[in-house]
Design an enzyme around this catalytic site. Structure first.
Site, PDB file in Angstrom:
ATOM      1  N   GLU A  28      -1.337  -5.917   4.407  1.00 27.44           N
ATOM      2  CA  GLU A  28      -2.433  -5.159   4.960  1.00 27.44           C
ATOM      3  C   GLU A  28      -3.658  -6.101   4.630  1.00 27.44           C
ATOM      4  OE1 GLU A  28      -4.709  -2.377   2.723  1.00 27.44           O
ATOM      5  OE2 GLU A  28      -3.450  -2.229   1.014  1.00 27.44           O
ATOM      6  N   LYS A  89     -13.059  -0.231   8.191  1.00 24.62           N
ATOM      7  CA  LYS A  89     -11.874   0.042   7.462  1.00 24.62           C
ATOM      8  C   LYS A  89     -11.302   0.970   8.380  1.00 24.62           C
ATOM      9  CE  LYS A  89     -10.104   3.303   4.126  1.00 24.62           C
ATOM     10  NZ  LYS A  89     -10.422   4.470   3.019  1.00 24.62           N
ATOM     11  N   VAL A 109      -2.876   0.956   5.196  1.00 20.95           N
ATOM     12  CA  VAL A 109      -1.659   0.799   5.122  1.00 20.95           C
ATOM     13  C   VAL A 109      -1.221   1.679   6.395  1.00 20.95           C
ATOM     14  CG1 VAL A 109       0.517   2.154   3.840  1.00 20.95           C
ATOM     15  CG2 VAL A 109      -1.360   0.844   2.371  1.00 20.95           C
ATOM     16  N   ASP A 141      -8.514  16.393   1.250  1.00 20.65           N
ATOM     17  CA  ASP A 141      -8.576  14.851   1.681  1.00 20.65           C
ATOM     18  C   ASP A 141      -7.080  14.425   1.388  1.00 20.65           C
ATOM     19  OD1 ASP A 141      -8.878  12.133   1.623  1.00 20.65           O
ATOM     20  OD2 ASP A 141     -10.663  12.152   0.510  1.00 20.65           O
ATOM     21  N   SER A 143      -4.581  11.339   2.590  1.00 20.50           N
ATOM     22  CA  SER A 143      -4.700   9.968   3.370  1.00 20.50           C
ATOM     23  C   SER A 143      -3.773  10.004   4.551  1.00 20.50           C
ATOM     24  CB  SER A 143      -4.221   8.716   2.525  1.00 20.50           C
ATOM     25  OG  SER A 143      -4.022   7.473   3.185  1.00 20.50           O
ATOM     26  N   ALA A 144      -4.025   9.375   5.647  1.00 16.37           N
ATOM     27  CA  ALA A 144      -3.229   9.205   6.815  1.00 16.37           C
ATOM     28  C   ALA A 144      -2.074   8.185   6.472  1.00 16.37           C
ATOM     29  CB  ALA A 144      -4.070   8.221   7.938  1.00 16.37           C
ATOM     30  N   ASP A 145      -1.937   7.517   5.411  1.00 16.76           N
ATOM     31  CA  ASP A 145      -0.931   6.676   4.914  1.00 16.76           C
ATOM     32  C   ASP A 145       0.384   7.429   5.021  1.00 16.76           C
ATOM     33  OD1 ASP A 145      -2.898   4.664   4.781  1.00 16.76           O
ATOM     34  OD2 ASP A 145      -2.422   4.388   2.484  1.00 16.76           O
ATOM     35  N   LYS A 162      -1.976   5.158  -6.118  1.00 13.81           N
ATOM     36  CA  LYS A 162      -2.992   4.919  -6.964  1.00 13.81           C
ATOM     37  C   LYS A 162      -3.353   6.101  -7.935  1.00 13.81           C
ATOM     38  CE  LYS A 162      -5.211   3.769  -3.329  1.00 13.81           C
ATOM     39  NZ  LYS A 162      -6.203   3.619  -2.211  1.00 13.81           N
TER      40      LYS A 162
HETATM   41  N1  PSU Z   1      -4.941   0.519  -2.821  1.00  5.48           N
HETATM   42  C1  PSU Z   1      -5.600  -0.401  -3.128  1.00  5.48           C
HETATM   43  N2  PSU Z   1      -6.617  -1.212  -2.729  1.00  5.48           N
HETATM   44  C2  PSU Z   1      -6.943  -0.416  -1.431  1.00  5.48           C
HETATM   45  C3  PSU Z   1      -6.358   0.550  -0.865  1.00  5.48           C
HETATM   46  C4  PSU Z   1      -5.211   1.107  -1.341  1.00  5.48           C
HETATM   47  O1  PSU Z   1      -5.282  -0.691  -4.326  1.00  5.48           O
HETATM   48  O2  PSU Z   1      -7.858  -1.045  -0.818  1.00  5.48           O
HETATM   49  C5  PSU Z   1      -6.528   0.894   0.539  1.00  5.48           C
HETATM   50  C6  PSU Z   1      -5.248   0.880   1.420  1.00  5.48           C
HETATM   51  O3  PSU Z   1      -5.423   0.186   2.682  1.00  5.48           O
HETATM   52  C7  PSU Z   1      -4.793   2.284   1.795  1.00  5.48           C
HETATM   53  C8  PSU Z   1      -6.272   2.919   1.941  1.00  5.48           C
HETATM   54  O4  PSU Z   1      -4.250   2.429   2.931  1.00  5.48           O
HETATM   55  O5  PSU Z   1      -6.933   2.342   0.831  1.00  5.48           O
HETATM   56  C9  PSU Z   1      -6.240   4.420   1.621  1.00  5.48           C
HETATM   57  O6  PSU Z   1      -7.356   5.039   2.112  1.00  5.48           O
HETATM   58  P1  PSU Z   1      -7.604   6.333   2.280  1.00  5.48           P
HETATM   59  O7  PSU Z   1      -7.296   7.004   1.065  1.00  5.48           O
HETATM   60  O8  PSU Z   1      -8.980   6.753   2.829  1.00  5.48           O
HETATM   61  O9  PSU Z   1      -6.790   6.986   3.405  1.00  5.48           O
HETATM   62 MN    MN Z   2      -9.117  10.126   2.867  1.00  2.71          MN
END
Ligand code: PSU
Ligand code: MN
Length: 311
Positions: A28, A89, A109, A141, A143-145, A162
């Site tokens: 990614e 992003k 992701v 909140d 994540s779309a992941d 995380k």
């Molecule tokens: N984990 C990390 N560093 C990052 C991310 C995750 O250690 O930069 C990024 C990944 O690209 C993941 C995104 O898909 O953060 C998730 O963001 P959000 O929580 O806004 O969906």
């Molecule tokens: Mn989010």
């Protein structure tokens, strides 16, 4: 007339790997644009590619550059991405707009998974997936992941999710979406910076051949009659090495502080938290982060190779 296939720009190395039926590992790029500061981001991006090659597979870093989706980036493009302060992003929702406005950005992701699937890449290595945020019961909140893991047929290698997230809720959503969560040589779901979250994985597998076997039984890769032919991803949880761990108590103290100071919401939350943890930990979070991504790239390459031998 044959349609011109322009949506995905494959690097020569990735194109060759497809011809040679070599294992390919997607990587990614939000970690490059928003996860780590320059020059750590460029250093790790180059190191990951090297580590994948050393382990017999071909790396395919995925990103959007000037409105084109790239699968495989050369050094010049990696440098461009690592130093572009205006880079977006990009998650699933953002891709059409990014293409229409010819934007440049790192893919999350979720976006990397869906592009990997379109490119025919089955294995993807990252640091940690996004998940259900703490306080999601009021902020919503999530994540779309997680949505993408329920939908795209890609095996994601990650050091769990995380620690800034609500890990029990994240595992619940993965279960709801039918995503197998497999601990690689571990029983507990890893918490990114440290190995043991106290939560258990769905199952444990100790050998990449067994992981390849699982993938073959989930997706219809080989017309194997026993394949379940299911949609969606598989999450391989690969814990950070003991030597690179950041102690749980310190992690939790820093997270509590970072969260209490936080004023923003939405897509800025994850980049903010990663940056603030870097500051609060004097760089320890970055050190651990870089170490674990590297390990995930190694495992990703091994899985991709095991799978390439089967399909
Ligand atoms: N984990 C990390 N560093 C990052 C991310 C995750 O250690 O930069 C990024 C990944 O690209 C993941 C995104 O898909 O953060 C998730 O963001 P959000 O929580 O806004 O969906
Ligand atoms: Mn989010």
């Amino acid at each position: 007339m044959k349609p011109t296939y322009r949506r995905l720009v494959l690097s020569p190395e990735v194109r060759q790997a497809f011809f040679d039926r070599k294992g390919v590992v997607a990587l990614e790029s939000t970690v490059i644009t928003h996860g780590l500061p320059f020059p750590d981001n460029l250093e790790i991006a180059l190191a990951l590619e090297e580590v994948v090659r050393e382990n017999g597979a071909i790396p395919a870093t995925i990103a959007v550059i000037d409105g084109l989706i790239h699968v495989g980036l050369d050094r010049t493009k990696l440098e461009q991405l690592a130093t572009d302060k205006a880079a977006k992003k990009l998650s699933r929702r953002d891709l059409p707009l990014a293409l229409s406005l010819r934007q440049t950005g790192g893919t999350t992701v979720a976006a990397t998974m869906l592009i990997a699937e379109q490119a025919g890449i089955r294995v993807f290595a990252t640091g940690g997936i996004g998940g259900v945020h703490r306080g999601a019961e009021t902020s919503f909140d999530i994540s779309a992941d997680l949505e993408e893991l329920g939908r795209s047929n890609v095996c994601v290698v990650s050091a769990g999710a995380k620690a800034v997230l609500d890990l029990p809720k994240t595992l619940e959503v993965l279960e709801t979406k039918g995503v197998p969560v497999i601990g690689y040589q571990c029983d507990e779901f890893p918490a990114f910076y440290y190995r043991d979250s106290g939560l258990v994985n769905m199952a444990r597998l100790d050998d990449v051949v067994d992981i390849a076997n699982l993938l073959i039984h989930k997706w219809n890769l080989t017309r194997w009659p026993d394949s379940m032919r299911l949609e969606g991803g598989v999450l391989i949880a690969n814990p950070i090495a003991k030597a690179d761990e950041w102690a749980r108590d310190e992690v939790e103290a820093c997270i509590t502080q970072a969260l209490s100071e936080m004023t923003l919401s939405g897509k800025d939350v994850t980049p903010y938290l990663l940056k603030r943890l870097g500051e609060l930990s004097n760089g320890q979070s970055r050190k651990s982060n870089m170490a674990l991504i590297r390990q995930n790239a190694v495992l990703g390459a091994q899985i991709a190779q095991a799978l390439a031998g089967r399909v």
